[in-house]
Design an enzyme around this catalytic site. Structure first.
Site, mmCIF file in Angstrom:
data_model
loop_
_atom_site.group_PDB
_atom_site.id
_atom_site.type_symbol
_atom_site.label_atom_id
_atom_site.label_comp_id
_atom_site.label_asym_id
_atom_site.label_seq_id
_atom_site.Cartn_x
_atom_site.Cartn_y
_atom_site.Cartn_z
ATOM 1 N N ASP A 126 0.860 -1.189 0.000
ATOM 2 C CA ASP A 126 0.000 0.000 0.000
ATOM 3 C C ASP A 126 0.890 1.231 0.000
ATOM 4 O OD1 ASP A 126 -1.847 2.026 0.407
ATOM 5 O OD2 ASP A 126 -3.003 0.911 1.897
ATOM 6 N N ARG A 128 -0.166 4.453 -0.524
ATOM 7 C CA ARG A 128 -0.914 5.698 -0.376
ATOM 8 C C ARG A 128 -0.339 6.582 0.729
ATOM 9 N NH1 ARG A 128 -6.818 3.081 -0.118
ATOM 10 N NH2 ARG A 128 -5.585 1.544 1.049
#
Length: 205
Positions: A126, A128
């Site tokens: 991930d 982000r």
């Protein structure tokens, strides 16, 4: 991280007429949107969601994920409340971009799960970055959220930047045979809190 407000307009939807606030992330050129409804700057916790762009799920009705269903459920919930905020972040594919997401899907078609596929392409599971949320929330006068999410990383990130998460509101929707492994992987490898695996949480249609 410089994120500047650009403009705001009305956005009529089947659920409610939101205010659409546009922001520019100067370092990357990414354009982010925040939908707001009602008086969100009164200091009381605001029902909200931080939603990362998912072209396939949000616009193309893909059943490989639960993103589109979560987006609709969040907008409906805010409309019912008459007050809320939805941050739509341009971080496609958990931050790897659309073309790499398609490459990851190709690997998943061959048997990899969503985390393994990202890692085989040389990315973190991930990628982000939620730091961009702070200037947008500050601009709108929001300092406390009732956050619609199953992702503890979002709660942690917002809390660490000084946003109060007064409540985590589970958002369980969009389960289907095509995303069963995807959702199981999010629970087992990304620590998402998914439905029946957690007592006291009720699925939301």
């Amino acid at each position: 991280m410089p994120v500047v407000f650009v403009a705001a307009s009305k956005l009529p939807t089947p659920f409610a007429t939101f205010t659409m606030n546009g922001f520019l992330e100067e370092a990357t050129g990414r354009e982010h949107v925040v939908l707001s409804l009602g008086d969100i700057a009164d200091g009381a916790p605001v029902l909200g969601r931080v939603h990362s762009e998912c072209l396939t799920g949000d616009a193309l009705f893909s059943q490989r994920c639960d993103c589109g269903s979560q987006l609709e459920a969040a907008m409906r919930a805010i409309a019912r409340e008459g007050r809320g905020v939805l941050l739509y972040l341009r971080q496609e594919g958990r931050g790897i971009g659309l073309m790499n997401k398609i490459r990851a899907y190709e690997l998943q078609d061959g048997g990899a799960d969503t985390v393994e596929a990202n890692e085989r392409l040389g990315f973190a599971a991930d990628q982000r970055d939620y730091a961009i949320c702070l200037p947008m929330l500050e601009h709108l006068g929001v300092s406390s959220l009732r956050l619609m999410t199953n992702n503890p990383r979002k709660v942690k990130a917002l809390t660490e930047m000084g946003i109060t998460v007064a409540e985590r509101v589970p958002l369980h929707t969009g389960h289907n045979p095509h995303n069963k492994l995807y959702l199981a992987t999010k629970a087992s490898k990304l620590d998402h809190m998914m439905g029946n695996e957690h007592q006291g949480e009720v699925d939301r249609a």
